[in-house]
Design a protein around this motif. Structure first.
Motif, PDB file in Angstrom:
ATOM      1  N   ASP A  99      33.781  33.177  47.752  1.00 22.25           N
ATOM      2  CA  ASP A  99      34.909  32.230  47.627  1.00 22.25           C
ATOM      3  C   ASP A  99      34.804  31.301  46.420  1.00 22.25           C
ATOM      4  O   ASP A  99      35.776  31.116  45.694  1.00 22.25           O
ATOM      5  CB  ASP A  99      35.055  31.407  48.908  1.00 22.25           C
ATOM      6  N   ALA A 100      33.594  30.727  46.220  1.00 21.68           N
ATOM      7  CA  ALA A 100      33.436  29.759  45.128  1.00 21.68           C
ATOM      8  C   ALA A 100      33.722  30.432  43.782  1.00 21.68           C
ATOM      9  O   ALA A 100      34.386  29.853  42.906  1.00 21.68           O
ATOM     10  CB  ALA A 100      32.027  29.186  45.143  1.00 21.68           C
ATOM     11  N   ALA A 101      33.231  31.667  43.633  1.00 23.73           N
ATOM     12  CA  ALA A 101      33.430  32.391  42.367  1.00 23.73           C
ATOM     13  C   ALA A 101      34.911  32.679  42.144  1.00 23.73           C
ATOM     14  O   ALA A 101      35.439  32.495  41.034  1.00 23.73           O
ATOM     15  CB  ALA A 101      32.631  33.689  42.382  1.00 23.73           C
ATOM     16  N   ILE A 102      35.609  33.094  43.205  1.00 20.49           N
ATOM     17  CA  ILE A 102      37.036  33.416  43.072  1.00 20.49           C
ATOM     18  C   ILE A 102      37.825  32.136  42.781  1.00 20.49           C
ATOM     19  O   ILE A 102      38.781  32.154  42.002  1.00 20.49           O
ATOM     20  CB  ILE A 102      37.558  34.118  44.356  1.00 20.49           C
ATOM     21  N   LYS A 103      37.395  31.042  43.374  1.00 25.78           N
ATOM     22  CA  LYS A 103      38.060  29.767  43.111  1.00 25.78           C
ATOM     23  C   LYS A 103      37.964  29.438  41.616  1.00 25.78           C
ATOM     24  O   LYS A 103      38.909  28.942  41.002  1.00 25.78           O
ATOM     25  CB  LYS A 103      37.388  28.661  43.945  1.00 25.78           C
ATOM     26  N   LYS A 104      36.813  29.744  41.040  1.00 27.87           N
ATOM     27  CA  LYS A 104      36.609  29.423  39.616  1.00 27.87           C
ATOM     28  C   LYS A 104      37.453  30.327  38.704  1.00 27.87           C
ATOM     29  O   LYS A 104      38.090  29.837  37.770  1.00 27.87           O
ATOM     30  CB  LYS A 104      35.119  29.554  39.274  1.00 27.87           C
ATOM     31  N   VAL A 105      37.445  31.636  38.964  1.00 27.60           N
ATOM     32  CA  VAL A 105      38.120  32.548  38.022  1.00 27.60           C
ATOM     33  C   VAL A 105      39.574  32.810  38.406  1.00 27.60           C
ATOM     34  O   VAL A 105      40.369  33.233  37.567  1.00 27.60           O
ATOM     35  CB  VAL A 105      37.360  33.884  37.847  1.00 27.60           C
ATOM     36  N   GLY A 106      39.934  32.564  39.660  1.00 27.12           N
ATOM     37  CA  GLY A 106      41.304  32.804  40.122  1.00 27.12           C
ATOM     38  C   GLY A 106      41.566  34.264  40.453  1.00 27.12           C
ATOM     39  O   GLY A 106      40.703  35.122  40.277  1.00 27.12           O
ATOM     40  N   LEU A 107      42.780  34.539  40.934  1.00 25.58           N
ATOM     41  CA  LEU A 107      43.180  35.924  41.268  1.00 25.58           C
ATOM     42  C   LEU A 107      44.301  36.339  40.319  1.00 25.58           C
ATOM     43  O   LEU A 107      45.083  35.482  39.899  1.00 25.58           O
ATOM     44  CB  LEU A 107      43.675  36.003  42.708  1.00 25.58           C
ATOM     45  N   PRO A 108      44.414  37.586  39.967  1.00 20.23           N
ATOM     46  CA  PRO A 108      43.497  38.679  40.307  1.00 20.23           C
ATOM     47  C   PRO A 108      42.156  38.529  39.593  1.00 20.23           C
ATOM     48  O   PRO A 108      42.072  37.921  38.535  1.00 20.23           O
ATOM     49  CB  PRO A 108      44.240  39.926  39.823  1.00 20.23           C
ATOM     50  N   ALA A 109      41.148  39.139  40.236  1.00 22.08           N
ATOM     51  CA  ALA A 109      39.797  39.084  39.678  1.00 22.08           C
ATOM     52  C   ALA A 109      39.156  40.473  39.753  1.00 22.08           C
ATOM     53  O   ALA A 109      39.621  41.341  40.503  1.00 22.08           O
ATOM     54  CB  ALA A 109      38.962  38.092  40.483  1.00 22.08           C
ATOM     55  N   VAL A 110      38.134  40.670  38.951  1.00 21.70           N
ATOM     56  CA  VAL A 110      37.349  41.904  39.036  1.00 21.70           C
ATOM     57  C   VAL A 110      35.944  41.493  39.436  1.00 21.70           C
ATOM     58  O   VAL A 110      35.361  40.616  38.802  1.00 21.70           O
ATOM     59  CB  VAL A 110      37.260  42.643  37.672  1.00 21.70           C
ATOM     60  N   VAL A 111      35.443  42.111  40.508  1.00 24.40           N
ATOM     61  CA  VAL A 111      34.057  41.860  40.899  1.00 24.40           C
ATOM     62  C   VAL A 111      33.244  43.069  40.459  1.00 24.40           C
ATOM     63  O   VAL A 111      33.638  44.214  40.675  1.00 24.40           O
ATOM     64  CB  VAL A 111      33.941  41.632  42.426  1.00 24.40           C
TER      65      VAL A 111
END
Ligand code: AMP
Length: 373
Positions: A125-137
């Motif tokens: 969650d914290a990482a997605i909060k930082k980079v936003g959506l859409p994202a690539v993991v």
């Protein structure tokens, strides 16, 4: 000179082919008895972690290099105690870890996609909060050709990902809507001299490189300079010797570095016929303390990867200025089996020759004609 190469795939194969005219000799280490280099050079079959195999491989060599990015750093460091290894083990260590690679770009002031570390998959969650959506993991290690990557578009995707992602350290990146993908092949010699090939435009399908156009059409002098500046910074910071590739996204007229490879690169295969000196020869020149060769492109080239299956050789060779390279690998879906480089005096001529390629290249699943954006 006797050169040892870790990894016996097509990159090693093409390195040896480029080195024989220079009077160089080669020995390979690869875990597979079927490695493509078996056709053309002596090799030791053994694991990179097998110390006895490493000793046998290293005996009497003047210099060691690698063609495979996931060679254990331990093995390379062990060899470096006995024989010179280029590029330096530190470059390999950085390039094997997407987080370290991105942190290096950041430290050197090279534009890169926004990213965040994901120490364990369920804590995303914290990482997605930082980079936003859409994202690539992406997994930090061992990912290649789009493997070990997941695109998350919605909050629902993020929830599902928590269970589905592998339990290993990852990195989350902002999903970039780029105009196109470009790469630069750079080379640095032992005295610190550098040379750069013109930027190449790359087209991937399912994460695998399908087509490279070289030089990339309509690249401004500023963009070429930005790529060279970025590559020079990386080369100098790592005290690098050999060929380095950096892949970029072109985004609103700017470059964002995506990743680097501390080795000769698929998007540089066109240089065999399309440049004054190939990337393979220049890598060898660099690690053998020989003068670097000119990196100028001769006309325009298209490099088409043969993935999973190969066309009839005679059909390809009937096309003027088509060069066929087969790696001697057993066909398997998704496997790089060879490539074709099409060469022409200009980009317009190249487009016309492209249309003359046999039916194999015109099928919808290959979709070459439509890939040019
Ligand atoms: P990589 O293994 O990082 O080279 O990724 C393989 C391919 O996935 C790239 O060549 C892009 O086409 C795509 N890709 C990787 N990262 C991103 C990103 N952050 N945004 C958009 N596309 C990406």
């Amino acid at each position: 000179m006797s050169i040892g190469i870790l990894g016996g795939g097509q990159l090693g194969y093409m390195l040896a082919l480029a080195g024989y005219p220079l009077g160089l000799r080669f020995r390979f280490l690869d875990p597979s008895p079927e490695a493509p280099v078996g056709r053309i050079a002596p090799r030791v079959t053994g694991d990179f972690t097998d110390r006895a195999a490493l000793e046998k491989f290293a005996h009497g060599l003047d210099v060691v290099t690698y063609e495979f990015e996931n060679v254990p750093v331990d093995a390379v460091q062990h060899l470096a105690k006995k024989v010179s290894v280029f590029p330096p083990p530190g470059a390999l260590e950085t390039a094997q870890d997407r987080l370290k690679e991105k942190q290096l770009f950041l430290k050197l002031g090279i534009g890169t996609t926004e990213f965040a570390s994901v120490p364990v998959a369920y804590d995303i969650d914290a990482a997605i909060k930082k980079v936003g959506l859409p994202a690539v993991v992406k997994t930090r290690r061992m990912g290649y050709d789009g493997k070990g990557q997941w695109v998350l578009r919605t909050a629902e995707d993020v929830k599902t990902a928590k269970d589905g992602l592998p339990k290993q350290p990852c990195i989350a990146e902002k999903f970039v809507s780029f105009t196109r993908e470009l790469s630069v092949i750079a080379v640095r010699g032992k005295a610190g001299e550098t040379a750069f090939y013109p930027l190449v435009e790359n087209h991937h399908r399912n994460g695998i490189l399908r087509l490279s156009l070289a030089p990339a059409p309509t690249v401004s002098a500023e963009i070429q300079k930005a790529a060279e500046d970025a590559a020079r910074k990386v080369l100098e910071s790592l005290d690098y010797v050999g060929v380095l590739a950096i892949e970029f996204f072109e985004c609103e007229g700017k470059l964002l570095a995506n990743e680097m490879a501390p080795r000769v690169h698929n998007s540089g295969h066109w240089t065999i016929e399309g440049a004054v000196t190939s990337q393979f020869e220049n890598h060898l020149r660099a690690i053998c303390s020989l003068p670097l060769g000119a990196t100028t492109a001769m006309g325009a080239s298209a490099m088409i990867n043969l993935i999973g299956e190969v066309p009839e050789a005679a059909e390809v060779l009937a096309v003027p200025s088509a060069h066929l390279h087969l790696y001697g690998k057993e066909p398997r879906p998704g496997r790089k089996l060879g490539h074709v480089t099409l060469q022409a005096p200009s980009f317009d001529h190249l487009t016309a020759r492209f249309r003359g390629l046999p039916a194999f290249f015109q099928r919808p699943d290959f979709c070459l004609q439509g890939e040019r954006r």
